[in-house]
Design a protein around this motif. Structure first.
Motif, PDB file in Angstrom:
ATOM      1  N   ASN A 190     -11.291   6.889  -2.494  1.00 39.54           N
ATOM      2  CA  ASN A 190      -9.941   6.750  -3.028  1.00 39.54           C
ATOM      3  C   ASN A 190      -9.328   5.419  -2.577  1.00 39.54           C
ATOM      4  O   ASN A 190      -9.465   5.044  -1.409  1.00 39.54           O
ATOM      5  CB  ASN A 190      -9.047   7.891  -2.537  1.00 39.54           C
ATOM      6  N   PRO A 191      -8.645   4.715  -3.467  1.00 37.52           N
ATOM      7  CA  PRO A 191      -8.011   3.443  -3.077  1.00 37.52           C
ATOM      8  C   PRO A 191      -6.711   3.680  -2.316  1.00 37.52           C
ATOM      9  O   PRO A 191      -5.649   3.166  -2.683  1.00 37.52           O
ATOM     10  CB  PRO A 191      -7.783   2.753  -4.423  1.00 37.52           C
ATOM     11  N   THR A 192      -6.830   4.491  -1.258  1.00 31.39           N
ATOM     12  CA  THR A 192      -5.658   4.827  -0.449  1.00 31.39           C
ATOM     13  C   THR A 192      -5.819   4.377   1.001  1.00 31.39           C
ATOM     14  O   THR A 192      -4.955   4.642   1.826  1.00 31.39           O
ATOM     15  CB  THR A 192      -5.421   6.358  -0.473  1.00 31.39           C
ATOM     16  N   ILE A 216     -13.016   4.750  -9.509  1.00 30.11           N
ATOM     17  CA  ILE A 216     -11.729   4.563  -8.827  1.00 30.11           C
ATOM     18  C   ILE A 216     -10.872   5.806  -9.050  1.00 30.11           C
ATOM     19  O   ILE A 216     -10.420   6.065 -10.161  1.00 30.11           O
ATOM     20  CB  ILE A 216     -10.986   3.331  -9.374  1.00 30.11           C
ATOM     21  N   ASN A 217     -10.656   6.568  -8.011  1.00 35.36           N
ATOM     22  CA  ASN A 217      -9.813   7.768  -8.101  1.00 35.36           C
ATOM     23  C   ASN A 217      -8.337   7.341  -8.039  1.00 35.36           C
ATOM     24  O   ASN A 217      -7.660   7.519  -7.025  1.00 35.36           O
ATOM     25  CB  ASN A 217     -10.142   8.740  -6.967  1.00 35.36           C
ATOM     26  N   ASP A 218      -7.865   6.783  -9.149  1.00 34.22           N
ATOM     27  CA  ASP A 218      -6.510   6.242  -9.167  1.00 34.22           C
ATOM     28  C   ASP A 218      -5.545   7.121  -9.955  1.00 34.22           C
ATOM     29  O   ASP A 218      -4.546   6.649 -10.493  1.00 34.22           O
ATOM     30  CB  ASP A 218      -6.504   4.812  -9.731  1.00 34.22           C
ATOM     31  N   ALA A 219      -5.867   8.404 -10.045  1.00 39.84           N
ATOM     32  CA  ALA A 219      -4.956   9.367 -10.680  1.00 39.84           C
ATOM     33  C   ALA A 219      -4.809  10.554  -9.747  1.00 39.84           C
ATOM     34  O   ALA A 219      -5.687  10.836  -8.941  1.00 39.84           O
ATOM     35  CB  ALA A 219      -5.516   9.810 -12.028  1.00 39.84           C
ATOM     36  N   GLY A 220      -3.689  11.233  -9.819  1.00 40.97           N
ATOM     37  CA  GLY A 220      -3.553  12.466  -9.052  1.00 40.97           C
ATOM     38  C   GLY A 220      -2.655  12.354  -7.836  1.00 40.97           C
ATOM     39  O   GLY A 220      -2.052  11.315  -7.531  1.00 40.97           O
ATOM     40  N   ALA A 221      -2.608  13.468  -7.092  1.00 45.15           N
ATOM     41  CA  ALA A 221      -1.649  13.632  -6.000  1.00 45.15           C
ATOM     42  C   ALA A 221      -1.903  12.687  -4.833  1.00 45.15           C
ATOM     43  O   ALA A 221      -0.953  12.255  -4.162  1.00 45.15           O
ATOM     44  CB  ALA A 221      -1.677  15.078  -5.514  1.00 45.15           C
ATOM     45  N   GLN A 222      -3.165  12.373  -4.553  1.00 44.09           N
ATOM     46  CA  GLN A 222      -3.441  11.498  -3.405  1.00 44.09           C
ATOM     47  C   GLN A 222      -2.837  10.114  -3.602  1.00 44.09           C
ATOM     48  O   GLN A 222      -2.326   9.510  -2.656  1.00 44.09           O
ATOM     49  CB  GLN A 222      -4.950  11.400  -3.187  1.00 44.09           C
ATOM     50  N   ILE A 223      -2.889   9.620  -4.825  1.00 42.70           N
ATOM     51  CA  ILE A 223      -2.295   8.314  -5.102  1.00 42.70           C
ATOM     52  C   ILE A 223      -0.771   8.391  -4.980  1.00 42.70           C
ATOM     53  O   ILE A 223      -0.123   7.463  -4.487  1.00 42.70           O
ATOM     54  CB  ILE A 223      -2.700   7.816  -6.502  1.00 42.70           C
ATOM     55  N   ASP A 224      -0.201   9.523  -5.394  1.00 36.52           N
ATOM     56  CA  ASP A 224       1.256   9.701  -5.241  1.00 36.52           C
ATOM     57  C   ASP A 224       1.638   9.703  -3.764  1.00 36.52           C
ATOM     58  O   ASP A 224       2.649   9.100  -3.374  1.00 36.52           O
ATOM     59  CB  ASP A 224       1.705  11.004  -5.905  1.00 36.52           C
ATOM     60  N   ARG A 225       0.839  10.381  -2.922  1.00 42.40           N
ATOM     61  CA  ARG A 225       1.137  10.406  -1.486  1.00 42.40           C
ATOM     62  C   ARG A 225       0.985   9.011  -0.867  1.00 42.40           C
ATOM     63  O   ARG A 225       1.732   8.641   0.035  1.00 42.40           O
ATOM     64  CB  ARG A 225       0.215  11.404  -0.770  1.00 42.40           C
ATOM     65  N   PHE A 226       0.035   8.257  -1.388  1.00 44.08           N
ATOM     66  CA  PHE A 226      -0.153   6.885  -0.915  1.00 44.08           C
ATOM     67  C   PHE A 226       1.088   6.049  -1.242  1.00 44.08           C
ATOM     68  O   PHE A 226       1.596   5.299  -0.394  1.00 44.08           O
ATOM     69  CB  PHE A 226      -1.400   6.297  -1.574  1.00 44.08           C
ATOM     70  N   ALA A 227       1.586   6.196  -2.471  1.00 44.96           N
ATOM     71  CA  ALA A 227       2.784   5.450  -2.871  1.00 44.96           C
ATOM     72  C   ALA A 227       3.978   5.826  -2.004  1.00 44.96           C
ATOM     73  O   ALA A 227       4.749   4.951  -1.552  1.00 44.96           O
ATOM     74  CB  ALA A 227       3.081   5.701  -4.342  1.00 44.96           C
ATOM     75  N   GLU A 228       4.145   7.133  -1.735  1.00 41.92           N
ATOM     76  CA  GLU A 228       5.270   7.565  -0.898  1.00 41.92           C
ATOM     77  C   GLU A 228       5.116   7.057   0.533  1.00 41.92           C
ATOM     78  O   GLU A 228       6.114   6.741   1.201  1.00 41.92           O
ATOM     79  CB  GLU A 228       5.358   9.095  -0.911  1.00 41.92           C
ATOM     80  N   GLU A 230      10.583   1.111   4.131  1.00 42.23           N
ATOM     81  CA  GLU A 230      11.947   1.465   4.568  1.00 42.23           C
ATOM     82  C   GLU A 230      12.033   1.643   6.077  1.00 42.23           C
ATOM     83  O   GLU A 230      13.117   1.925   6.605  1.00 42.23           O
ATOM     84  CB  GLU A 230      12.376   2.753   3.869  1.00 42.23           C
ATOM     85  N   GLY A 231      10.905   1.529   6.775  1.00 42.97           N
ATOM     86  CA  GLY A 231      10.901   1.707   8.221  1.00 42.97           C
ATOM     87  C   GLY A 231      11.021   3.154   8.638  1.00 42.97           C
ATOM     88  O   GLY A 231      11.425   3.451   9.773  1.00 42.97           O
ATOM     89  N   LYS A 232      10.625   4.062   7.765  1.00 43.44           N
ATOM     90  CA  LYS A 232      10.724   5.497   8.047  1.00 43.44           C
ATOM     91  C   LYS A 232       9.375   6.054   8.493  1.00 43.44           C
ATOM     92  O   LYS A 232       8.332   5.433   8.263  1.00 43.44           O
ATOM     93  CB  LYS A 232      11.206   6.242   6.798  1.00 43.44           C
ATOM     94  N   PRO A 233       9.353   7.225   9.108  1.00 50.03           N
ATOM     95  CA  PRO A 233       8.081   7.844   9.515  1.00 50.03           C
ATOM     96  C   PRO A 233       7.216   8.174   8.298  1.00 50.03           C
ATOM     97  O   PRO A 233       7.728   8.350   7.190  1.00 50.03           O
ATOM     98  CB  PRO A 233       8.521   9.123  10.243  1.00 50.03           C
ATOM     99  N   THR A 234       5.931   8.286   8.527  1.00 52.00           N
ATOM    100  CA  THR A 234       4.989   8.636   7.463  1.00 52.00           C
ATOM    101  C   THR A 234       5.293  10.037   6.951  1.00 52.00           C
ATOM    102  O   THR A 234       5.482  10.967   7.752  1.00 52.00           O
ATOM    103  CB  THR A 234       3.546   8.606   7.992  1.00 52.00           C
ATOM    104  N   PRO A 235       5.363  10.238   5.636  1.00 57.56           N
ATOM    105  CA  PRO A 235       5.639  11.574   5.097  1.00 57.56           C
ATOM    106  C   PRO A 235       4.530  12.548   5.495  1.00 57.56           C
ATOM    107  O   PRO A 235       3.405  12.158   5.808  1.00 57.56           O
ATOM    108  CB  PRO A 235       5.645  11.341   3.574  1.00 57.56           C
ATOM    109  N   GLU A 236       4.869  13.829   5.448  1.00 58.41           N
ATOM    110  CA  GLU A 236       3.866  14.853   5.739  1.00 58.41           C
ATOM    111  C   GLU A 236       2.709  14.726   4.752  1.00 58.41           C
ATOM    112  O   GLU A 236       2.924  14.548   3.550  1.00 58.41           O
ATOM    113  CB  GLU A 236       4.491  16.244   5.626  1.00 58.41           C
ATOM    114  N   ASN A 237       1.476  14.785   5.266  1.00 61.86           N
ATOM    115  CA  ASN A 237       0.266  14.617   4.460  1.00 61.86           C
ATOM    116  C   ASN A 237       0.136  13.224   3.852  1.00 61.86           C
ATOM    117  O   ASN A 237      -0.632  13.003   2.907  1.00 61.86           O
ATOM    118  CB  ASN A 237       0.194  15.658   3.330  1.00 61.86           C
ATOM    119  N   GLY A 238       0.899  12.273   4.424  1.00 56.32           N
ATOM    120  CA  GLY A 238       0.825  10.908   3.918  1.00 56.32           C
ATOM    121  C   GLY A 238      -0.223  10.090   4.650  1.00 56.32           C
ATOM    122  O   GLY A 238      -1.040  10.615   5.411  1.00 56.32           O
TER     123      GLY A 238
END
Length: 551
Positions: free
Chosen positions: A131-133, A167-179, A186-194
């Motif tokens: 995954n490109p994450t 390239i697994n560039d679709a789906g939830a893992q890519i969304d978590r990578f973006a978040e 923003e200087g915030k902590p890593t999201p859960e499961n991020g």
């Protein structure tokens, strides 16, 4: 006489023996097995063909073996034969006939070992596909080394191989990578499961450098911006890491493109129309149990969204439509379920399940100072390809990852791979090549060169015979490595070749010393050494490992 030529001689002799007795020679195998016995005192080679076919033609194995041994004994280049045990035939070659292996290597050069057993096959070889994450971890690094080596081995036997990265560039893992990137920006902590690690902060900073106003965009647009640029940057880094590791791909195929192009919808519609999908519980299921899977698989979920396997179906159909008659998938240890699933997918689309092969790779562990190495300076939670290369270099990393069967868990001892001793397998093999290259340089300084017409019949020392026979095994090793998809056979062979050469080196002086004149034996041994050097170079090249002239 090469092992292949000897096998042909044994088979033709068996045809003659059976025909003379009015027996059916069609029972003979297409390729007769000729192998080196474990105990060299039993001969140069041995065959079990009499044991294989005796019952089929109504003869006692030893009776057939003796008749066959007598027939072979009269052939040119054969020094002797004997029947052993229940019906094995031991074979000894004349020194000049055996030496023909050396001449064959010198004539073929870089092509020595190549064959045509896979000529006409179009093979899609998919591997790594991480995954490109994040950076490539050790499991992906193993596939980068083994997959690239397998591609080279398959090509050596005539196959047309396309190396492909999905390239697994679709789906939830890519969304978590973006978040995760947005949180880092923003200087915030890593999201859960991020995703955490220094690399996430680096990529987030680069996104902001490219799009300074990205954080002020509306939520959906902001997510798309970090997602798009983040995946692009991560994929570029993965490509660079792969290239520096000596692994390049012919095709990078986007999973997202299958959804955007309508290919996923098309394959689902097609399978519904053919009856390969059926509705149940508000979802659509693939009849995969009809093709050997342990359960039917959901392709369209109850909410109407495509399940992950829908992309797999579209991707396999795309591969086959590109003309590949074999699609090899190299997947991680947690993907055992994919073997039956992908074969069932091929069958559901009207193809032979054999168009799909799945290789499952096991875990890789790093050890240093007797303790496991678990953390990366940059990735934080996993050891990466860069960590391994920084620790031992590309050659040692590739060789060590290639020298084990992929279905075995391996522990890489970093301390061992840093040693310049024979304990280190890659050093042991590369040093043999470097020593041979040095010999050729020294010969050139004495005005000596390898002669095409050297009298190879002078190579009668047992260590010379052992080295020649080991060299002669190389084409068979390559063919088997390709057939079984096992490039580790090449690495293990090179280690046995290094052993044979070092033992030869300890007892056989090649170059004249002082005022000595070169003799015919000098030129024969010089030819043998050049043949050995060539095989080391050819074998290391197939593993993507350098063959240094100096160490």
């Amino acid at each position: 006489m090469t092992p292949a030529a000897l096998a042909d001689l044994v088979r033709s002799s068996a045809v003659a023996v059976l025909s003379a007795r009015g027996l059916d020679h069609s029972v003979l195998p297409e390729k007769v097995t000729v192998e080196r016995p474990r105990n060299p005192e039993h001969g140069d080679y041995a065959t079990n063909v009499a044991l294989q076919v005796a019952k089929k033609v109504g003869l006692a194995p030893r009776e057939l073996a003796q008749a066959l041994a007598d027939e072979i004994a009269g052939a040119e280049g054969v020094a002797g034969t004997e029947v052993a045990g229940p019906g094995f035939i031991n074979l000894r070659l004349a020194a000049d006939a055996q030496g023909e292996v050396v001449r064959q290597v010198l004539r073929a050069g870089e092509a020595y070992g190549r064959g045509d057993s896979l000529t006409g096959r179009r093979i899609n070889l998919e591997f790594v596909s991480a995954n490109p994450t994040g950076p490539i971890h050790l499991g992906g690094t193993r596939w980068a080394a083994v997959g690239d080596a397998l591609g080279r081995v398959l090509s050596s036997q005539g196959a047309e191989v396309t190396r492909e990265y999905y390239i697994n560039d679709a789906g939830a893992q890519i969304d978590r990578f973006a978040e995760s990137l947005i949180a880092a920006a923003e200087g915030k902590p890593t999201p859960e499961n991020g995703y955490a690690g220094a690399y996430v902060k680096d990529i987030a900073a680069e996104v902001l450098r490219r799009e300074p106003s990205a954080l002020s965009l509306p939520e959906q647009q902001r997510h798309a911006t970090f997602r798009g640029i983040g995946v692009e940057l991560m994929l570029a880094e993965i490509k660079q890491s792969m290239h520096e590791f000596g692994t390049d791909f012919d095709v990078y195929f986007s999973e997202k493109s299958l959804h955007d192009s309508g290919a996923v919808t098309d394959v689902v519609t097609s399978l519904k129309e053919s009856g390969s999908l059926y509705p149940a519980d508000d979802a659509w299921w693939l009849r995969s149990t009809e093709h050997g899977d342990d359960k039917d698989r959901v392709v369209v979920k109850s909410d109407g969204a495509a399940a992950y396997i829908a992309g797999d179906l579209a991707y396999l159909r795309d591969k086959i439509s590109r003309g590949f008659d074999l699609c090899i998938y190299m997947l991680g240890a947690d993907h055992h379920g994919y073997i039956a699933r992908l074969k069932a997918a091929a069958a559901a689309m009207g193809h032979s399940p054999d168009v799909v092969e799945v290789l499952i790779g096991q875990m890789v562990n790093l050890v240093s100072g007797g303790k496991p190495v678990k953390m990366s300076k940059r990735a934080g939670t996993v050891v990466t390809i860069e960590d391994l290369v920084e620790a031992v270099g590309v050659d040692a990393a590739r060789y060590e990852l290639c020298r084990y069967s992929v279905d075995s868990i391996i522990d890489i001892d970093l301390d061992l791979l840093r040693k310049h001793t024979n304990e280190n397998p890659v050093y042991y093999v590369q040093y043999a090549h470097a020593r041979l290259a040095s010999l050729q340089r020294n010969a050139a300084e004495l005005g000596l060169r390898t002669q095409d017409d050297a009298d190879l019949g002078l190579l009668t020392h047992p260590r010379e015979g052992d080295l020649i026979r080991t060299i002669g095994e190389f084409p068979t090793v390559l063919r088997r490595a390709a057939e079984l998809r096992e490039p580790h056979r090449v690495a293990r062979y090179l280690e046995s070749l290094a052993s044979a050469y070092h033992k030869f080196y300890d007892v056989a002086r090649v170059l004249p010393q002082g005022d000595e004149e070169a003799t015919p034996l000098t030129y024969a041994r010089l030819a043998l050494c050049e043949a050995a050097r060539q095989v080391f170079a050819n074998g290391l090249s197939l593993l993507g490992v350098s063959a240094p002239d100096r160490m």
